[in-house]
Design an enzyme around this catalytic site. Structure first.
Site, PDB file in Angstrom:
ATOM      1  N   LYS A  20     -91.221 -43.861 -31.468  1.00 11.30           N
ATOM      2  CA  LYS A  20     -91.938 -44.186 -32.767  1.00 11.30           C
ATOM      3  C   LYS A  20     -90.395 -44.555 -33.712  1.00 11.30           C
ATOM      4  CE  LYS A  20     -95.099 -44.764 -35.666  1.00 11.30           C
ATOM      5  NZ  LYS A  20     -95.885 -46.114 -35.734  1.00 11.30           N
TER       6      LYS A  20
ATOM      7  N   ASP B 156    -102.885 -38.805 -20.287  1.00  9.39           N
ATOM      8  CA  ASP B 156    -104.541 -38.479 -20.359  1.00  9.39           C
ATOM      9  C   ASP B 156    -105.468 -40.097 -20.459  1.00  9.39           C
ATOM     10  OD1 ASP B 156    -103.801 -35.964 -19.621  1.00  9.39           O
ATOM     11  OD2 ASP B 156    -104.893 -35.204 -21.544  1.00  9.39           O
TER      12      ASP B 156
ATOM     13  N   TYR C 219     -93.028 -29.518 -28.888  1.00  8.22           N
ATOM     14  CA  TYR C 219     -93.818 -28.415 -28.232  1.00  8.22           C
ATOM     15  C   TYR C 219     -92.770 -27.138 -28.167  1.00  8.22           C
ATOM     16  CZ  TYR C 219     -97.505 -31.337 -26.638  1.00  8.22           C
ATOM     17  OH  TYR C 219     -98.442 -32.132 -26.644  1.00  8.22           O
TER      18      TYR C 219
ATOM     19  N   ASP D 209     -97.897 -46.121 -31.089  1.00  5.69           N
ATOM     20  CA  ASP D 209     -99.050 -46.515 -31.628  1.00  5.69           C
ATOM     21  C   ASP D 209     -99.644 -47.769 -30.829  1.00  5.69           C
ATOM     22  OD1 ASP D 209     -97.324 -47.628 -32.973  1.00  5.69           O
ATOM     23  OD2 ASP D 209     -98.173 -47.456 -34.800  1.00  5.69           O
TER      24      ASP D 209
ATOM     25  N   ASP E 186     -97.934 -36.810 -23.327  1.00  6.83           N
ATOM     26  CA  ASP E 186     -99.041 -35.733 -23.162  1.00  6.83           C
ATOM     27  C   ASP E 186    -100.390 -36.691 -23.586  1.00  6.83           C
ATOM     28  OD1 ASP E 186    -100.812 -33.710 -22.684  1.00  6.83           O
ATOM     29  OD2 ASP E 186     -99.847 -32.574 -24.211  1.00  6.83           O
TER      30      ASP E 186
END
Length: 358
Positions: free
Chosen positions: A190, A250, A140, A222, A246
């Site tokens: 990852k 959620d 970001y 994943d 992020d």
């Protein structure tokens, strides 16, 4: 005297922030805390008023406060603006300006809401996990970024960057949090593909040597997305980078029944904490008194605990929310077919009543 800055923002932000403020005032009075409130704008509201998603004056005001209570930012009114000037940039900027590198997002299932989750009761019952998300680095904020034209084609570029200090400090927050909880940290990455994640896992392992009483495990992002739905009860503290955090936080929210139930705290190096519900601005129900204020109210509990050093008052707020839910009260996002829903202010009234009777 503790100064609290309110940044209601956009959409349902002002509605849920109003209820959160009422609960904060009541809980603080019970605890003998002296609060004073200021208010400013962020996101689309600030764009409309000042032409920018966050003014320098609002940043300075935040720096002078003990904590910031934020509502939500964004909405379709500003969707066509360039990325660098959209409402969300106000949120990114205040995190960066205040040095808020650690985002704490607890996801716990209230017993009264076990059946509100889309997962089976036996899967979600007793869930109590904490996502620790790095907040001021990663993709970001990395450079270079932007959209250019190369060889006649539009090309978009974002850069994921972390240095070892950024990783070490968020890992430290995770291990310290786990030490106060159940003693397990799951580091999500990852590393089978990304060099950034390879450094991430290496630094997390180094920091872990200082916390030999805490267990550490690693998980690819994943497979974590799948396991978080399959067996969420096995996780305690989940630490990860900005982008992965992020998304996963959620997902964790929906396990609990609704995004409207998930609070968050953003903490850092400057001593000012920022507290906000995880949900968005929900413009489709804005101004209709239909929003769920409980995530904002639970964010107040985190504010009391982390910024005002008032854990008993924080516990009283959480108990009041639990009591309201146990009484059968539900907002529209939680209501079952055939049941009636409380409005935003009515739910705030009920939480205040339960807080007063505790």
């Amino acid at each position: 005297m503790h100064r609290i800055l309110l940044l209601p923002g956009d959409g349902i932000g002002p509605e849920v922030t109003e209820q959160a403020r009422r609960v904060l005032e009541a809980a603080a009075a019970r605890a003998g805390l002296d609060l004073t409130f200021e208010e400013d704008q962020i996101g689309g509201a600030s764009i409309d008023a000042h032409g920018t998603p966050l003014t320098d004056a609002a940043v300075e005001k935040a720096r002078g406060c003990r904590a910031v209570l934020l509502g939500a930012v964004g909405g379709p009114t500003w969707d066509d603006m360039p990325v660098e000037t959209r409402p969300e940039q106000g949120l990114l900027r205040i995190r960066k300006e205040l040095g808020l590198f650690a985002n704490l997002r607890p996801a716990a299932v209230f017993p009264a809401l076990v059946d509100a989750s889309t997962l089976r009761r036996e899967v979600v019952e007793g869930i109590d996990l904490l996502v620790v998300r790095e907040l001021t680095g990663g993709i970001y904020f990395g450079e270079p970024r932007g959209i250019t034209t190369e060889n006649g084609l539009r090309v978009a570029r974002n850069t994921m960057v972390y240095d070892e200090n950024e990783i070490a400090r968020i890992a430290t927050v995770a291990f310290e949090s786990a030490r106060r909880r159940r003693g397990l940290v799951t580091s999500v990455h990852k590393a089978n593909v990304l060099e950034v994640s390879q450094l991430w896992t290496s630094v997390v392992e180094e920091v872990h040597k200082q916390f030999d009483d805490v267990k550490l495990e690693h998980q690819l992002v994943d497979s974590m997305a799948m396991l978080l739905l399959k067996e969420p009860g096995r996780y305690d503290v989940v630490v990860t980078g900005n982008l992965f955090g992020d998304i996963l936080s959620d997902e964790a929210a929906m396990i609990t029944g609704s995004l409207g139930m998930l609070p968050s705290a953003s903490l850092g190096v400057g001593g000012v904490g920022l507290y906000e519900p995880v949900h968005g601005s929900a413009p489709d129900i804005a101004g209709r008194d239909e929003a769920n204020p409980l995530a904002a109210i639970l964010s107040v509990a985190m504010l009391l605990e982390h910024s005002l050093d008032a854990p008993e008052a924080a516990g009283a707020v959480r108990d009041a929310v639990a009591a309201a839910l146990e009484s059968g009260a539900r907002t529209g996002d939680l209501v079952a077919p055939g049941e009636s829903a409380l409005g935003c202010r009515a739910m705030g009234d009920l939480v205040l009543a339960k807080l007063g009777s505790a």
